[in-house]
Design a protein around this motif. Sequence first.
Motif, PDB file in Angstrom:
ATOM      1  N   PHE A 139       1.212  -1.340  -0.570  1.00 51.76           N
ATOM      2  CA  PHE A 139       0.450   0.245   0.025  1.00 51.76           C
ATOM      3  C   PHE A 139       0.509   1.048   0.158  1.00 51.76           C
ATOM      4  O   PHE A 139       1.340   1.189   0.664  1.00 51.76           O
ATOM      5  CB  PHE A 139      -0.393  -0.024   1.042  1.00 51.76           C
ATOM      6  CG  PHE A 139      -2.151  -0.278   1.244  1.00 51.76           C
ATOM      7  CD1 PHE A 139      -2.978  -0.307   0.886  1.00 51.76           C
ATOM      8  CD2 PHE A 139      -1.720  -2.485   1.057  1.00 51.76           C
ATOM      9  CE1 PHE A 139      -4.001  -1.021   1.042  1.00 51.76           C
ATOM     10  CE2 PHE A 139      -3.062  -2.530   0.635  1.00 51.76           C
ATOM     11  CZ  PHE A 139      -4.535  -2.327   1.104  1.00 51.76           C
ATOM     12  N   ALA A 140       0.569   1.722  -0.884  1.00 50.64           N
ATOM     13  CA  ALA A 140       1.201   3.302  -1.027  1.00 50.64           C
ATOM     14  C   ALA A 140       1.072   4.269   0.015  1.00 50.64           C
ATOM     15  O   ALA A 140       1.567   4.804   0.543  1.00 50.64           O
ATOM     16  CB  ALA A 140       0.707   4.295  -1.831  1.00 50.64           C
ATOM     17  N   ASN A 141      -0.396   3.982   1.048  1.00 53.62           N
ATOM     18  CA  ASN A 141      -0.295   5.264   1.713  1.00 53.62           C
ATOM     19  C   ASN A 141       0.050   4.207   2.914  1.00 53.62           C
ATOM     20  O   ASN A 141      -0.257   4.818   4.673  1.00 53.62           O
ATOM     21  CB  ASN A 141      -1.496   5.728   2.190  1.00 53.62           C
ATOM     22  CG  ASN A 141      -2.776   4.286   2.085  1.00 53.62           C
ATOM     23  OD1 ASN A 141      -2.320   2.669   2.742  1.00 53.62           O
ATOM     24  ND2 ASN A 141      -3.803   3.690   1.268  1.00 53.62           N
ATOM     25  N   ARG A 142       0.143   3.248   3.244  1.00 51.01           N
ATOM     26  CA  ARG A 142       0.841   2.433   4.256  1.00 51.01           C
ATOM     27  C   ARG A 142      -0.145   2.411   5.563  1.00 51.01           C
ATOM     28  O   ARG A 142       0.649   1.692   6.296  1.00 51.01           O
ATOM     29  CB  ARG A 142       2.201   3.200   5.093  1.00 51.01           C
ATOM     30  CG  ARG A 142       3.480   3.789   3.763  1.00 51.01           C
ATOM     31  CD  ARG A 142       4.647   4.024   3.986  1.00 51.01           C
ATOM     32  NE  ARG A 142       5.974   4.224   3.528  1.00 51.01           N
ATOM     33  CZ  ARG A 142       6.920   4.606   3.670  1.00 51.01           C
ATOM     34  NH1 ARG A 142       7.386   5.073   4.696  1.00 51.01           N
ATOM     35  NH2 ARG A 142       6.966   5.137   2.326  1.00 51.01           N
ATOM     36  N   ARG A 143      -0.874   2.750   5.425  1.00 48.76           N
ATOM     37  CA  ARG A 143      -1.987   2.244   6.481  1.00 48.76           C
ATOM     38  C   ARG A 143      -2.425   1.085   7.012  1.00 48.76           C
ATOM     39  O   ARG A 143      -1.757   0.373   8.255  1.00 48.76           O
ATOM     40  CB  ARG A 143      -3.430   2.907   5.927  1.00 48.76           C
ATOM     41  CG  ARG A 143      -4.400   2.936   6.937  1.00 48.76           C
ATOM     42  CD  ARG A 143      -5.661   3.780   6.588  1.00 48.76           C
ATOM     43  NE  ARG A 143      -6.349   3.232   5.441  1.00 48.76           N
ATOM     44  CZ  ARG A 143      -6.143   4.036   4.297  1.00 48.76           C
ATOM     45  NH1 ARG A 143      -6.332   5.283   4.229  1.00 48.76           N
ATOM     46  NH2 ARG A 143      -7.155   3.429   3.168  1.00 48.76           N
ATOM     47  N   PRO A 144      -2.126  -0.142   6.317  1.00 50.31           N
ATOM     48  CA  PRO A 144      -1.864  -1.241   6.442  1.00 50.31           C
ATOM     49  C   PRO A 144      -1.259  -2.112   6.496  1.00 50.31           C
ATOM     50  O   PRO A 144      -0.417  -3.620   7.250  1.00 50.31           O
ATOM     51  CB  PRO A 144      -2.969  -1.927   5.661  1.00 50.31           C
ATOM     52  CG  PRO A 144      -3.129  -1.560   4.490  1.00 50.31           C
ATOM     53  CD  PRO A 144      -2.938  -0.241   5.111  1.00 50.31           C
ATOM     54  N   ASP A 145       0.203  -1.908   6.771  1.00 48.96           N
ATOM     55  CA  ASP A 145       1.437  -2.058   7.250  1.00 48.96           C
ATOM     56  C   ASP A 145       1.822  -3.113   8.118  1.00 48.96           C
ATOM     57  O   ASP A 145       1.460  -2.133   9.139  1.00 48.96           O
ATOM     58  CB  ASP A 145       2.782  -1.086   6.612  1.00 48.96           C
ATOM     59  CG  ASP A 145       2.916  -0.426   5.461  1.00 48.96           C
ATOM     60  OD1 ASP A 145       2.480  -0.944   4.363  1.00 48.96           O
ATOM     61  OD2 ASP A 145       3.820   0.473   5.014  1.00 48.96           O
ATOM     62  N   PRO A 146       2.135  -4.340   8.315  1.00 48.79           N
ATOM     63  CA  PRO A 146       2.794  -4.709   7.036  1.00 48.79           C
ATOM     64  C   PRO A 146       1.097  -5.745   6.747  1.00 48.79           C
ATOM     65  O   PRO A 146       0.648  -6.640   7.378  1.00 48.79           O
ATOM     66  CB  PRO A 146       3.596  -5.194   7.933  1.00 48.79           C
ATOM     67  CG  PRO A 146       3.423  -6.059   9.226  1.00 48.79           C
ATOM     68  CD  PRO A 146       3.146  -4.859  10.135  1.00 48.79           C
ATOM     69  N   VAL A 147       1.707  -5.474   5.083  1.00 49.78           N
ATOM     70  CA  VAL A 147       0.524  -6.950   4.707  1.00 49.78           C
ATOM     71  C   VAL A 147       0.759  -7.682   4.359  1.00 49.78           C
ATOM     72  O   VAL A 147       2.192  -8.241   4.302  1.00 49.78           O
ATOM     73  CB  VAL A 147      -0.007  -5.786   3.693  1.00 49.78           C
ATOM     74  CG1 VAL A 147      -0.380  -4.432   3.351  1.00 49.78           C
ATOM     75  CG2 VAL A 147       0.853  -5.616   2.193  1.00 49.78           C
ATOM     76  N   LEU A 148      -0.061  -8.487   3.603  1.00 50.18           N
ATOM     77  CA  LEU A 148       0.556 -10.222   4.166  1.00 50.18           C
ATOM     78  C   LEU A 148       1.174 -10.161   3.030  1.00 50.18           C
ATOM     79  O   LEU A 148       1.671  -9.499   1.942  1.00 50.18           O
ATOM     80  CB  LEU A 148      -0.956 -11.405   3.522  1.00 50.18           C
ATOM     81  CG  LEU A 148      -0.457 -12.204   3.115  1.00 50.18           C
ATOM     82  CD1 LEU A 148       0.026 -13.706   4.269  1.00 50.18           C
ATOM     83  CD2 LEU A 148      -2.245 -12.908   2.579  1.00 50.18           C
ATOM     84  N   GLN A 149       2.848 -10.847   3.065  1.00 47.45           N
ATOM     85  CA  GLN A 149       3.389 -10.990   2.170  1.00 47.45           C
ATOM     86  C   GLN A 149       4.594  -9.912   1.510  1.00 47.45           C
ATOM     87  O   GLN A 149       4.965 -10.146   0.941  1.00 47.45           O
ATOM     88  CB  GLN A 149       2.690 -11.151   0.422  1.00 47.45           C
ATOM     89  CG  GLN A 149       2.498 -12.242   0.955  1.00 47.45           C
ATOM     90  CD  GLN A 149       1.752 -13.616  -0.714  1.00 47.45           C
ATOM     91  OE1 GLN A 149       0.951 -11.686  -1.523  1.00 47.45           O
ATOM     92  NE2 GLN A 149       1.724 -14.636  -1.350  1.00 47.45           N
ATOM     93  N   GLN A 150       4.107  -9.051   2.520  1.00 47.45           N
ATOM     94  CA  GLN A 150       5.518  -7.507   3.010  1.00 47.45           C
ATOM     95  C   GLN A 150       6.511  -8.040   2.908  1.00 47.45           C
ATOM     96  O   GLN A 150       6.825  -8.443   4.817  1.00 47.45           O
ATOM     97  CB  GLN A 150       4.423  -6.374   3.040  1.00 47.45           C
ATOM     98  CG  GLN A 150       5.451  -5.333   3.013  1.00 47.45           C
ATOM     99  CD  GLN A 150       4.879  -4.204   4.321  1.00 47.45           C
ATOM    100  OE1 GLN A 150       3.343  -4.274   3.831  1.00 47.45           O
ATOM    101  NE2 GLN A 150       5.457  -3.296   3.917  1.00 47.45           N
TER     102      GLN A 150
END
Length: 613
Positions: free
Chosen positions: A118-129
């Motif tokens: 996500f460019a907005n980084r809101r849900p970091d870390p996302v699955l597989q990041q």
Amino acid sequence: MTNTIRLTAAQAMIKWLSVQMTPEGERYIDGMWAIFGHGNVAGIGAALHDAKDVFPTWRGQNEQTMGHTAVAYAKAKKRTRAMAITTSIGPGSTNLVTTAALAHVNRLPMLIVAGDVFANRRPDPVLQQIEDFDDGTVSANDCLRPVSRYFDRITRPEHILSALPRALRVMTDPANCGPATLSFCQDVQAEAYDYPEAFFEPRVWHIRRPAPDTRELAEVADLIRAAKNPIIIAGGGVIYSQAEQVLADFATKHGIPVTETQAGKSALAQSHPMNFGASGVDGSAAANDLSEVADLVIGVGTRFQDFTTGSRAMYKNADVRFVSLNIHGYDADRHGATALVGDAKVTLEALTDALGDHTSDAFDAESRAGWLAAVDAHCAMPTDLTALPTDPQVIGAVQRVSDDKTIAMCAAGTMPGALKLLWQPSQGGYHMEYGFSCMGYEIAGAMGLKLALPERDVVCFVGDGSYMMANSELATAVMRRVPFTVVLTDNSGYGCINRLQQAVGGAAFNNMYVDCNIEAQPAIDYVAHAGAMGAHAVKAADIAALEAEIKAARGRDIPTVIVIETTAKDFPGPVPDTSGGGTWWDVAVPEVGGKAENREAYIQNVLNQRTVN
């Protein structure tokens, strides 16, 4: 006031790609291979579905092999058209590193649209990041940077207005051509933006043909006039430039024999009187004998790779000079060559004008006839059909039942060297991925080749080792009804590298199954395996049966896999012994330790290194 159309970034990307055209009126990007995951299914996936009537989507089995299919397609199309691949984030993207490297080495266009975080980084870390603790801008897609000719990260929907034209500019640039990667943040794919309608007007992409510098052209013409024993090495750039006939005319008019690289083979038909065959480690006696005495080596569209030049030790004339006619200055300046930068077709035409009626004709035409006679002998039908056949005998069987529509293709193992030396193609009858020599390219590559040239009869040579690395696109070819013939030679291991291992003084180790640390020897049923994916699969008991199965395959609308057991012990070195070809290859040999044979190989290696001009 500028008229706009509101689309998501993914919708805009696909709409734009669908109207990028060739001068012949075809889409430059033929379509997109896709495996969906959370990083691309909602954005790009939905956009592809909406555009399915104007921009096709195809599903593969593995991201890497989808890429191999796209590379083979672009190679067969001589870089005039390409395919795209989309993946999710994480392993989907990293699976593309090998195929991007393959495209990069071979200077072939491919568009990678890799889902990103996500460019907005809101849900970091996302699955597989993947996270870099010291750099918040890094994602798994950054591993594609060194193997992409153009890389861009799309973090705003308006970024595609500049990123897409830049990507295709690189892909259609004859000098900088290669894979372009757009790392497309998954939230941005779904964001809407008011795009100018003009952005979606059809655009025609022309591949330029740079003319040579007049000073460089004059210098090379003078070198050719002064040379007593010039030769030409035809590389893949001849084919990319569609300069095959111009090269044939140039060589004939000026009496300069032509030798071939893997990528350049079939630029001239083997029957052409100026074609003296393969150059280098896997080269013909005729070509390598010419190279030994050459005082001028004219490379046309080649990188002077070590296999082509015998690690530069095959040129025995102390006064030998090199000329490199190449589209890119980087390649034109190799090994101290006199550079001639320009498009192969345009530059050869200018060079022949500059040379006028000059001709060399200082070569032995009989050596060509002798080499071809030796080829026929090595590829002849064996007298004992009960013995396991050699790879040359397998090649001979396919050759005898082939015609001008046949294309032999391969990538790794023993067969590339054997085919380069022994296969006698019509013009365009050879497709070898040897820039990266990527095991696992063959099956997917055969599908891409057939998609590009449906009128041709594609014969894919693959060893059991390379087949085991990547074979799943057989199922895709069956589902899409893409017919080609696979000749699967089974020697129970990595026969080619096993021979090289022993040729440099090492012990047979970890290559053939019999030399591996395993509890039981495998009994892999390749016929059953290929058949389970829907292919027509058979086992040929001998060479005569192989010929019959090759002919029978031509009437099918699905792939045919023909398995034939071959001997792994017929060649003493890393390439087939055809008694009168080949040359030394610089492979790093341990300076100390090992067996007595290892020490002997090291000494011989050092002596050969000292002969390099």
